[in-house]
Design a protein around this motif. Structure first.
Motif, PDB file in Angstrom:
ATOM      1  N   LEU A  52       0.744  -0.953  -0.231  1.00 34.87           N
ATOM      2  CA  LEU A  52      -0.108  -0.470   0.395  1.00 34.87           C
ATOM      3  C   LEU A  52       1.407   1.540  -0.259  1.00 34.87           C
ATOM      4  CD1 LEU A  52      -3.016  -0.886   2.775  1.00 34.87           C
ATOM      5  CD2 LEU A  52      -2.527  -0.535   0.037  1.00 34.87           C
ATOM      6  N   ILE A  53       1.540   1.476   1.402  1.00 35.34           N
ATOM      7  CA  ILE A  53       2.408   2.617   0.811  1.00 35.34           C
ATOM      8  C   ILE A  53       3.791   2.047   0.761  1.00 35.34           C
ATOM      9  CG2 ILE A  53       0.831   3.462   2.390  1.00 35.34           C
ATOM     10  CD1 ILE A  53       3.106   2.772   4.650  1.00 35.34           C
ATOM     11  N   GLN A  54       4.209   0.964   0.181  1.00 37.84           N
ATOM     12  CA  GLN A  54       6.140   0.701   0.018  1.00 37.84           C
ATOM     13  C   GLN A  54       7.183   1.127   0.958  1.00 37.84           C
ATOM     14  OE1 GLN A  54       4.503   2.899  -2.888  1.00 37.84           O
ATOM     15  NE2 GLN A  54       3.621   0.718  -3.265  1.00 37.84           N
ATOM     16  N   ILE A  55       6.090   1.006   1.805  1.00 37.12           N
ATOM     17  CA  ILE A  55       7.306   0.435   3.264  1.00 37.12           C
ATOM     18  C   ILE A  55       7.368  -0.579   4.240  1.00 37.12           C
ATOM     19  CG2 ILE A  55       7.985   1.809   5.023  1.00 37.12           C
ATOM     20  CD1 ILE A  55       7.401   3.834   4.033  1.00 37.12           C
ATOM     21  N   LYS A  56       8.046  -1.557   4.202  1.00 38.33           N
ATOM     22  CA  LYS A  56       8.356  -2.388   4.719  1.00 38.33           C
ATOM     23  C   LYS A  56       7.470  -2.528   6.657  1.00 38.33           C
ATOM     24  CE  LYS A  56      11.895  -5.180   2.581  1.00 38.33           C
ATOM     25  NZ  LYS A  56      12.735  -5.552   2.439  1.00 38.33           N
ATOM     26  N   PRO A  57       6.861  -3.421   7.087  1.00 39.36           N
ATOM     27  CA  PRO A  57       6.674  -2.849   8.252  1.00 39.36           C
ATOM     28  C   PRO A  57       7.468  -3.109   9.372  1.00 39.36           C
ATOM     29  CG  PRO A  57       5.598  -5.102   7.461  1.00 39.36           C
ATOM     30  CD  PRO A  57       6.743  -5.346   6.534  1.00 39.36           C
ATOM     31  N   GLU A  58       8.808  -4.519   9.376  1.00 42.46           N
ATOM     32  CA  GLU A  58       9.846  -4.079  10.326  1.00 42.46           C
ATOM     33  C   GLU A  58       9.969  -1.942  10.272  1.00 42.46           C
ATOM     34  OE1 GLU A  58      11.588  -6.068   7.129  1.00 42.46           O
ATOM     35  OE2 GLU A  58       9.697  -6.294   8.053  1.00 42.46           O
ATOM     36  N   ALA A  59      10.144  -1.354   9.317  1.00 46.78           N
ATOM     37  CA  ALA A  59      10.554   0.171   9.056  1.00 46.78           C
ATOM     38  C   ALA A  59       9.757   0.950   9.631  1.00 46.78           C
ATOM     39  CB  ALA A  59      10.598   0.401   7.480  1.00 46.78           C
ATOM     40  N   LEU A  60       8.466   0.315  10.158  1.00 41.71           N
ATOM     41  CA  LEU A  60       7.191   1.049  10.443  1.00 41.71           C
ATOM     42  C   LEU A  60       7.516   1.097  11.963  1.00 41.71           C
ATOM     43  CD1 LEU A  60       4.285   0.096   8.230  1.00 41.71           C
ATOM     44  CD2 LEU A  60       5.846   2.763   8.247  1.00 41.71           C
ATOM     45  N   ILE A  61       7.729  -0.196  12.775  1.00 42.56           N
ATOM     46  CA  ILE A  61       8.134   0.256  13.850  1.00 42.56           C
ATOM     47  C   ILE A  61       9.185   0.893  14.988  1.00 42.56           C
ATOM     48  CG2 ILE A  61       8.177  -2.204  15.730  1.00 42.56           C
ATOM     49  CD1 ILE A  61       6.365  -2.570  14.119  1.00 42.56           C
ATOM     50  N   GLY A  62       8.326   1.103  15.503  1.00 44.91           N
ATOM     51  CA  GLY A  62       9.124   2.586  16.809  1.00 44.91           C
ATOM     52  C   GLY A  62       9.017   4.082  16.295  1.00 44.91           C
ATOM     53  N   ARG A  63       8.517   3.821  15.232  1.00 43.74           N
ATOM     54  CA  ARG A  63       7.994   5.461  14.052  1.00 43.74           C
ATOM     55  C   ARG A  63       6.482   6.440  15.004  1.00 43.74           C
ATOM     56  NH1 ARG A  63      11.793   6.674  10.173  1.00 43.74           N
ATOM     57  NH2 ARG A  63      11.032   8.747  10.488  1.00 43.74           N
ATOM     58  N   TYR A  64       6.626   7.372  15.014  1.00 44.41           N
ATOM     59  CA  TYR A  64       5.413   7.924  14.980  1.00 44.41           C
ATOM     60  C   TYR A  64       4.726   7.861  14.190  1.00 44.41           C
ATOM     61  CZ  TYR A  64       7.270   9.905  19.725  1.00 44.41           C
ATOM     62  OH  TYR A  64       7.780   9.467  20.828  1.00 44.41           O
ATOM     63  N   ILE A  65       3.628   7.458  14.089  1.00 47.13           N
ATOM     64  CA  ILE A  65       2.415   7.747  11.800  1.00 47.13           C
ATOM     65  C   ILE A  65       2.461   8.869  12.194  1.00 47.13           C
ATOM     66  CG2 ILE A  65       0.633   8.082  14.005  1.00 47.13           C
ATOM     67  CD1 ILE A  65       1.052   5.909  10.831  1.00 47.13           C
ATOM     68  N   SER A  66       1.996  10.193  12.920  1.00 44.89           N
ATOM     69  CA  SER A  66       2.076  11.321  12.136  1.00 44.89           C
ATOM     70  C   SER A  66       3.258  11.638  11.253  1.00 44.89           C
ATOM     71  CB  SER A  66       2.309  12.456  13.589  1.00 44.89           C
ATOM     72  OG  SER A  66       3.223  12.417  14.233  1.00 44.89           O
ATOM     73  N   THR A  67       5.113  11.556  11.057  1.00 48.21           N
ATOM     74  CA  THR A  67       5.925  11.069  10.548  1.00 48.21           C
ATOM     75  C   THR A  67       5.806  10.662   9.347  1.00 48.21           C
ATOM     76  OG1 THR A  67       7.165   9.871  11.630  1.00 48.21           O
ATOM     77  CG2 THR A  67       7.506  11.285  12.605  1.00 48.21           C
ATOM     78  N   TYR A  68       4.634   9.944   9.450  1.00 44.75           N
ATOM     79  CA  TYR A  68       4.636   9.573   7.865  1.00 44.75           C
ATOM     80  C   TYR A  68       3.443  10.643   7.338  1.00 44.75           C
ATOM     81  CZ  TYR A  68       7.116   5.644   8.417  1.00 44.75           C
ATOM     82  OH  TYR A  68       8.662   5.319   9.094  1.00 44.75           O
ATOM     83  N   MET A  69       2.750  11.579   7.526  1.00 48.01           N
ATOM     84  CA  MET A  69       1.265  11.796   6.957  1.00 48.01           C
ATOM     85  C   MET A  69       1.981  13.420   6.408  1.00 48.01           C
ATOM     86  SD  MET A  69      -1.380  11.722   9.636  1.00 48.01           S
ATOM     87  CE  MET A  69      -2.638  10.225  10.853  1.00 48.01           C
ATOM     88  N   ASN A  70       1.388  13.712   6.002  1.00 49.18           N
ATOM     89  CA  ASN A  70       1.347  15.413   5.043  1.00 49.18           C
ATOM     90  C   ASN A  70       0.912  16.280   6.672  1.00 49.18           C
ATOM     91  OD1 ASN A  70       0.563  17.556   3.755  1.00 49.18           O
ATOM     92  ND2 ASN A  70       0.555  16.824   2.152  1.00 49.18           N
ATOM     93  N   VAL A  71       2.125  17.294   6.428  1.00 47.60           N
ATOM     94  CA  VAL A  71       2.469  18.441   7.377  1.00 47.60           C
ATOM     95  C   VAL A  71       0.890  19.328   7.571  1.00 47.60           C
ATOM     96  CG1 VAL A  71       3.355  19.892   5.927  1.00 47.60           C
ATOM     97  CG2 VAL A  71       4.302  20.549   8.205  1.00 47.60           C
ATOM     98  N   ASP A  72       0.484  19.018   6.279  1.00 48.14           N
ATOM     99  CA  ASP A  72      -0.743  19.483   6.428  1.00 48.14           C
ATOM    100  C   ASP A  72      -1.726  19.517   6.912  1.00 48.14           C
ATOM    101  OD1 ASP A  72       0.289  22.323   5.465  1.00 48.14           O
ATOM    102  OD2 ASP A  72      -0.613  21.556   3.107  1.00 48.14           O
ATOM    103  N   ASP A  73      -1.916  18.009   7.436  1.00 47.02           N
ATOM    104  CA  ASP A  73      -2.470  17.020   8.038  1.00 47.02           C
ATOM    105  C   ASP A  73      -2.053  16.906   9.168  1.00 47.02           C
ATOM    106  OD1 ASP A  73      -3.545  16.643   5.422  1.00 47.02           O
ATOM    107  OD2 ASP A  73      -3.240  14.499   5.246  1.00 47.02           O
TER     108      ASP A  73
END
Length: 214
Positions: A51-72
């Motif tokens: 869906l977003i071309q990012i592996k699950p292990e790369a998301l672990i430990g990261r804040y979900i807001s850092t993957y959102m558009n800055v306006d959102d």
């Protein structure tokens, strides 16, 4: 006699040793994320890569807001704080950053819940707030349409908060004590003309200024 439809659970053809539950989760087409109370990703389903071309292990430990558009981000953080405190589910539209640094619109549902795990060492229960995030691509004919919608949506939230702040400032101003100022004008050596300006609060939305000359 009514037929017996009782089925023994142990007889079901479920290979638990092969991770049946994981297979069920992997079969869901939506992106599933388990978020901590502060918004960090604790679990990501395998659909993150498709869906977003990012592996699950790369998301672990990261804040979900850092993957959102800055306006959102401002609207998301506001909704996150309010609904996590109340334990209420909510739905959100936002854009997630993909592996190639482009953004894709998603429709997500957030469901807070409390995980009452038992500490293996002490035997005591530990209540932890978590949030299940389920996201799917937002089906629209044009990405620009989604961008326009989110821009107007975030602008509306920002202006609403600004109006609420201004209303509070106005109420504090009108509730302040009556102030009186006296101004004197000397026309010559013997005549002094004074005017007293009196500021009164009449209603919540109107102010009367009265002038009396001495």
């Amino acid at each position: 006699m009514a037929p017996n439809f009782q089925i023994e659970i142990d007889s079901l053809p479920v290979d638990r040793s092969a991770g049946f539950h994981q297979k069920v989760v992997d079969g869901i087409e939506d992106l599933l994320l388990v978020l901590a109370e502060d918004g960090r990703v604790l679990y990501a389903s395998t659909k993150s890569f498709s869906l977003i071309q990012i592996k699950p292990e790369a998301l672990i430990g990261r804040y979900i807001s850092t993957y959102m558009n800055v306006d959102d981000i401002p609207v998301f953080l506001l909704e996150w704080k309010e609904n996590m405190a109340l334990g209420s589910s909510w739905r959100s539209h936002h854009r997630l950053r993909q592996g190639d640094d482009t953004y894709k619109p998603f429709e997500s549902t957030f469901k807070p819940y409390t995980d009452n795990t038992v500490d293996g060492k002490t035997g005591s229960k530990k209540a932890t707030k978590l949030c299940l995030m389920t996201s799917r691509p937002y089906q629209i004919t044009s990405t620009s349409l989604m961008d326009s919608f989110l821009e107007h949506y975030t602008t509306n939230i920002r202006l609403t908060n600004q109006l609420a702040w201004l209303k509070g400032e106005a109420e504090e101003f009108y509730e302040s004590t009556i102030s009186t100022t006296t101004a004197c004008i000397q026309k010559d050596d013997t005549t002094v003309q004074c005017a007293t300006f009196k500021l009164e609060t009449t209603t919540a939305n109107a102010t009367t200024v009265s002038v009396s000359r001495i």
